[in-house]
Design a protein around this motif. Structure first.
Motif, PDB file in Angstrom:
ATOM      1  N   ARG A 123       0.848  -1.190   0.000  1.00 43.79           N
ATOM      2  CA  ARG A 123       0.000   0.000   0.000  1.00 43.79           C
ATOM      3  C   ARG A 123       0.892   1.252   0.000  1.00 43.79           C
ATOM      4  O   ARG A 123       0.656   2.188  -0.708  1.00 43.79           O
ATOM      5  N   GLY A 124       1.965   1.224   0.791  1.00 44.35           N
ATOM      6  CA  GLY A 124       2.899   2.371   0.784  1.00 44.35           C
ATOM      7  C   GLY A 124       3.159   2.876   2.181  1.00 44.35           C
ATOM      8  O   GLY A 124       2.240   2.961   3.002  1.00 44.35           O
ATOM      9  N   TYR A 182      -8.443   5.974   2.400  1.00 46.55           N
ATOM     10  CA  TYR A 182      -8.006   4.581   2.573  1.00 46.55           C
ATOM     11  C   TYR A 182      -8.758   3.648   1.622  1.00 46.55           C
ATOM     12  O   TYR A 182      -8.186   2.726   1.031  1.00 46.55           O
ATOM     13  N   THR A 198      -7.320   3.631  -1.716  1.00 43.12           N
ATOM     14  CA  THR A 198      -6.073   2.844  -1.746  1.00 43.12           C
ATOM     15  C   THR A 198      -6.384   1.348  -1.807  1.00 43.12           C
ATOM     16  O   THR A 198      -5.759   0.596  -2.550  1.00 43.12           O
ATOM     17  N   HIS A 251      -0.406  -6.740   5.520  1.00 44.92           N
ATOM     18  CA  HIS A 251      -0.911  -7.344   6.755  1.00 44.92           C
ATOM     19  C   HIS A 251      -2.431  -7.335   6.770  1.00 44.92           C
ATOM     20  O   HIS A 251      -3.044  -7.639   7.794  1.00 44.92           O
ATOM     21  N   ASN A 252      -3.012  -6.943   5.664  1.00 42.80           N
ATOM     22  CA  ASN A 252      -4.459  -6.786   5.607  1.00 42.80           C
ATOM     23  C   ASN A 252      -5.121  -8.124   5.254  1.00 42.80           C
ATOM     24  O   ASN A 252      -4.937  -8.654   4.148  1.00 42.80           O
TER      25      ASN A 252
HETATM   26  C1  LIG Z   1       6.713  -7.522   3.336  1.00 40.93           C
HETATM   27  C2  LIG Z   1       6.509  -6.045   3.259  1.00 40.93           C
HETATM   28  C3  LIG Z   1       7.316  -5.273   2.429  1.00 40.93           C
HETATM   29  C4  LIG Z   1       7.108  -3.885   2.337  1.00 40.93           C
HETATM   30  N1  LIG Z   1       7.876  -3.132   1.483  1.00 40.93           N
HETATM   31  C5  LIG Z   1       7.585  -1.822   1.299  1.00 40.93           C
HETATM   32  C6  LIG Z   1       8.262  -1.029   0.328  1.00 40.93           C
HETATM   33  O1  LIG Z   1       9.170  -1.501  -0.363  1.00 40.93           O
HETATM   34  N2  LIG Z   1       7.900   0.274   0.179  1.00 40.93           N
HETATM   35  C7  LIG Z   1       6.874   0.844   0.916  1.00 40.93           C
HETATM   36  O2  LIG Z   1       6.549   2.027   0.689  1.00 40.93           O
HETATM   37  N3  LIG Z   1       6.234   0.117   1.847  1.00 40.93           N
HETATM   38  C8  LIG Z   1       6.551  -1.185   2.063  1.00 40.93           C
HETATM   39  N4  LIG Z   1       5.868  -1.902   3.001  1.00 40.93           N
HETATM   40  C9  LIG Z   1       4.923  -1.222   3.909  1.00 40.93           C
HETATM   41  C10 LIG Z   1       3.546  -1.093   3.307  1.00 40.93           C
HETATM   42  O3  LIG Z   1       3.584  -0.188   2.234  1.00 40.93           O
HETATM   43  C11 LIG Z   1       2.489  -0.603   4.304  1.00 40.93           C
HETATM   44  O4  LIG Z   1       2.888   0.619   4.867  1.00 40.93           O
HETATM   45  C12 LIG Z   1       2.186  -1.538   5.433  1.00 40.93           C
HETATM   46  O5  LIG Z   1       2.325  -2.868   5.059  1.00 40.93           O
HETATM   47  C13 LIG Z   1       0.739  -1.314   5.892  1.00 40.93           C
HETATM   48  O6  LIG Z   1      -0.158  -1.662   4.848  1.00 40.93           O
HETATM   49  P1  LIG Z   1      -1.048  -2.998   4.896  1.00 40.93           P
HETATM   50  O7  LIG Z   1      -1.545  -3.319   3.541  1.00 40.93           O
HETATM   51  O8  LIG Z   1      -0.216  -4.043   5.528  1.00 40.93           O
HETATM   52  O9  LIG Z   1      -2.186  -2.664   5.942  1.00 40.93           O
HETATM   53  P2  LIG Z   1      -3.437  -1.678   5.982  1.00 40.93           P
HETATM   54  O10 LIG Z   1      -3.580  -1.339   7.417  1.00 40.93           O
HETATM   55  O11 LIG Z   1      -4.594  -2.276   5.281  1.00 40.93           O
HETATM   56  O12 LIG Z   1      -3.032  -0.380   5.182  1.00 40.93           O
HETATM   57  C14 LIG Z   1      -2.414   0.741   5.756  1.00 40.93           C
HETATM   58  C15 LIG Z   1      -1.903   1.526   4.581  1.00 40.93           C
HETATM   59  O13 LIG Z   1      -3.012   2.031   3.789  1.00 40.93           O
HETATM   60  C16 LIG Z   1      -2.689   3.297   3.239  1.00 40.93           C
HETATM   61  N5  LIG Z   1      -3.610   4.299   3.795  1.00 40.93           N
HETATM   62  C17 LIG Z   1      -4.002   4.412   5.094  1.00 40.93           C
HETATM   63  N6  LIG Z   1      -4.810   5.473   5.265  1.00 40.93           N
HETATM   64  C18 LIG Z   1      -4.941   6.053   4.055  1.00 40.93           C
HETATM   65  C19 LIG Z   1      -5.642   7.221   3.589  1.00 40.93           C
HETATM   66  N7  LIG Z   1      -6.354   7.970   4.416  1.00 40.93           N
HETATM   67  N8  LIG Z   1      -5.541   7.538   2.283  1.00 40.93           N
HETATM   68  C20 LIG Z   1      -4.820   6.770   1.419  1.00 40.93           C
HETATM   69  N9  LIG Z   1      -4.146   5.650   1.804  1.00 40.93           N
HETATM   70  C21 LIG Z   1      -4.197   5.300   3.103  1.00 40.93           C
HETATM   71  C22 LIG Z   1      -1.236   3.584   3.669  1.00 40.93           C
HETATM   72  O14 LIG Z   1      -0.395   3.118   2.649  1.00 40.93           O
HETATM   73  C23 LIG Z   1      -1.079   2.747   4.928  1.00 40.93           C
HETATM   74  O15 LIG Z   1       0.276   2.398   5.185  1.00 40.93           O
HETATM   75  C24 LIG Z   1       6.075  -3.274   3.103  1.00 40.93           C
HETATM   76  C25 LIG Z   1       5.272  -4.066   3.919  1.00 40.93           C
HETATM   77  C26 LIG Z   1       5.462  -5.424   3.994  1.00 40.93           C
HETATM   78  C27 LIG Z   1       4.564  -6.241   4.864  1.00 40.93           C
END
Ligand SMILES: Cc1cc2nc3c(=O)[nH]c(=O)nc-3n(C[C@H](O)[C@H](O)[C@H](O)COP(=O)(O)OP(=O)(O)OC[C@H]3O[C@@H](n4cnc5c(N)ncnc54)[C@H](O)[C@@H]3O)c2cc1C
Length: 573
Positions: free
Chosen positions: A416-417, A440, A443, A471-472
């Motif tokens: 997601r970022g 969110y 996204t 982790h979603n």
């Molecule tokens: C194995 C692994 C590798 C990773 N590698 C990278 C990487 O190379 N680069 C990188 O940037 N991140 C990386 N991440 C981190 C990832 O981008 C997320 O920040 C983190 O995993 C949380 O997202 P989720 O899908 O797990 O959970 P969720 O809780 O479903 O999603 C949270 C994420 O949703 C997005 N979000 C939340 N609120 C809003 C909003 N209001 N508007 C728009 N979007 C929103 C954000 O990206 C936030 O981090 C990695 C994560 C993992 C598990």
């Protein structure tokens, strides 16, 4: 039988009349026809089978501590005070019994082995991720950033750069508002060589620890970031130029893949300039050939030219680059090349992490150039796509299309970022368009749209590969559902799952035991040097976050189950 077969523990000689390969194919076909594999993510006995009761209690303690705002907000201060009060040795013990023990695998390659091997017996692989970070003050970080992101020519007022792609002191400390990712600051070329050595060690260790290991790298660790900023600006301006021409032909609102330019339909006045720009673009693309990029004879600054929207003529991004800057750019690419070749030699897949949007176009483009070279026989290089970006689907679909046309293996990690807060405030403060989706939900939709596109590509070509790094749980369930619908089986090992060590075991372990390729990002490093990493883990597991709450409930459920069934002294085999 299922987990026996899906974990590839079967022995062909058990079956006299059918070969191993045929048996596997037959079972895969059966699995498609029969009912879809369903995984119960609430079944805590399976999920926590790899954990002793003591480890479960440690997780509960750590997640409970993360539920106190004071602990999370002041975690750095608390850790440094504890170090002073307890002394180094006791402090290390306390950390190993809590945060470090939960989120970090060990100090070095040797000490992390037992954990990696234990996880592997439960079907969970590892992406090694050396997590040592410099503990800089904000001021030091800002100074380093300004020193390493501004060219000599810019200092001399040669300034028609776009503000998004220039360093800004206020946002110089790139660690601000980032929860998941590690940040590197440029010191000098020797430090970058040191980072490269660390990544090489990681690749070797990944090769030694499993048959199909992954290693993660960050490009900002491998050279002066100024080049990433400048190259990103160039790439974005070229893309904008193309959109500008497409809009002139009424194709402005179309998907990027449909925006095909018809040169004969351009106004006569524009045609000449377009031709000259397109010819120059071809020259630029030629230069982008990986072998030419890393060749000492090529001047990288020749790449850093942009089209003028009005005249179509090319203009250099900066009037001049010093010889030292030229060498720094080249060395960054050469380090990346060394890593890619090492990964190929050791049969390890290399995951290039995604970073801030002002670096990311360059990171992504260089990764793509490596894919063109190294992904001919199998996917070795994986790019990362951040689905919180408004342009995520365009990025994914364009790169998939290129892999199709040029017949190489597309490899992607979808996230997601991690930089949302920082990206938003930088865009607002400096005054450019917010690159992040509005909310969110947007996204989530973007993530599922990108994922769906890649899964369909896998189903169609069997060549693409994707890691669902999230982790979603809803996203994981969505993936399983779509895999079932598209007939993609776990044994094909084209769809991987990724989570961080110490988080969401209730997702990783059931997936692993059902035979899905699942990987933990495994951080390691000495206690004192991974403190910034631990600080971010505390932030991400704040008690109010939905994922953290679910995890605590499931951990309690398992502890109580073990108490009730007399298994309280349980230790994994
Ligand atoms: C194995 C692994 C590798 C990773 N590698 C990278 C990487 O190379 N680069 C990188 O940037 N991140 C990386 N991440 C981190 C990832 O981008 C997320 O920040 C983190 O995993 C949380 O997202 P989720 O899908 O797990 O959970 P969720 O809780 O479903 O999603 C949270 C994420 O949703 C997005 N979000 C939340 N609120 C809003 C909003 N209001 N508007 C728009 N979007 C929103 C954000 O990206 C936030 O981090 C990695 C994560 C993992 C598990």
């Amino acid at each position: 039988m299922w987990s026996y077969v899906l974990n590839k523990k079967w022995r062909p000689d058990c079956w006299r009349t059918i070969s191993g390969d045929d048996l596997l194919k037959l079972i895969e076909r059966m699995s498609r026809v029969c009912k879809a594999i369903s995984i119960d993510f609430e079944q805590t006995e399976e999920a926590y089978k790899s954990k002793s009761t003591l480890e479960l209690l440690r997780s509960l303690l750590v997640f409970k501590l993360c539920s106190y705002d004071l602990v999370v907000d002041k975690n750095m201060e608390i850790m440094s005070l504890s170090k002073k009060l307890l002394g180094q040795s006791l402090f290390e013990k306390a950390m190993k019994a809590t945060f470090y023990g939960q989120f970090v695998a060990g100090e070095d390659h040797q000490s992390i082995r037992p954990l990696i091997q234990k996880n592997q017996t439960y079907g969970v692989g590892a992406v090694l991720d050396y997590s040592v970070e410099e503990d800089l003050t904000q001021e030091e970080a800002e100074k380093k950033e300004m020193d390493s992101c501004v060219s000599v020519a810019e200092k001399e007022n040669d300034d028609h750069r776009e503000k998004k792609y220039k360093a800004h002191r206020k946002f110089g400390d790139r660690r601000g508002g980032v929860i998941s990712a590690r940040t590197y600051f440029y010191a000098d070329e020797a430090k970058c060589d040191q980072h490269m050595e660390t990544f090489l060690n990681c690749i070797r260790a990944s090769g030694g620890s499993s048959e199909d290991g992954f290693s993660a790298i960050k490009m900002t660790a491998l050279g002066r970031p100024q080049f990433l900023l400048q190259f990103s600006e160039v790439l974005v301006k070229w893309r904008r130029f193309f959109s500008f021409l497409a809009a002139k032909q009424g194709k402005g609102g179309m998907d990027v893949l449909e925006q095909k330019l018809e040169l004969d339909k351009l106004q006569v006045g524009h045609r000449r300039s377009v031709f000259s720009a397109v010819l120059s673009l071809c020259r630029t693309i030629d230069l982008l050939d990986w072998n030419s990029l890393i060749d000492d004879r090529t001047r990288i600054s020749n790449l850093l030219v942009v089209p003028n929207l009005e005249t179509g003529e090319l203009e250099p991004l900066l009037k001049k680059f010093t010889d030292e800057e030229e060498k720094q750019m080249k060395r960054m690419l050469q380090r990346i090349d060394v890593l890619a070749k090492h990964a190929v030699e050791h049969g390890v897949r290399l995951m290039v992490d995604a970073e801030q949007t002002y670096f990311q176009p360059a990171i992504s483009r260089l990764t793509l150039e490596m894919q063109r070279i190294f992904n001919r026989q199998k996917p070795i290089i994986f790019n990362t796509y951040q689905c919180y970006l408004k342009e995520a689907f365009d990025n994914v679909s364009m790169d998939v299309e290129l892999s199709r046309r040029e017949d190489w293996f597309f490899g992607a990690k979808l996230v997601r970022g991690a930089y949302m807060y920082q990206e938003r405030s930088r865009a607002q403060e400096i005054g450019y368009q917010d690159p992040i989706n509005p909310d969110y939900e947007a996204t989530n939709q973007m993530y599922h749209k990108c994922l769906d596109y890649v899964l369909e590509e896998i189903a169609a070509s069997r060549k693409a590969n994707v890691m669902v790094a999230s982790h979603n749980l809803d996203t994981v369930k969505f993936t399983l559902e779509r895999m079932n619908e598209l007939g993609l089986t776990p044994t094909e090992r084209k769809v991987y799952f990724g989570q961080l060590l110490g988080m969401c075991d209730q997702i990783s372990f059931p997936l692993g035991q059902a035979g899905f390729p699942v990987y933990k990002y495994v951080p390691y490093g000495p206690v004192n040097e991974v403190i910034p990493y631990l600080s971010r883990r505390a932030q991400e597991n704040r008690g109010f976050m939905k994922g953290a709450q679910t995890e605590r409930q499931l951990l309690w459920k398992e502890v109580l189950r073990r108490l009730a069934s007399g298994e309280v002294l349980y230790r994994p085999a």
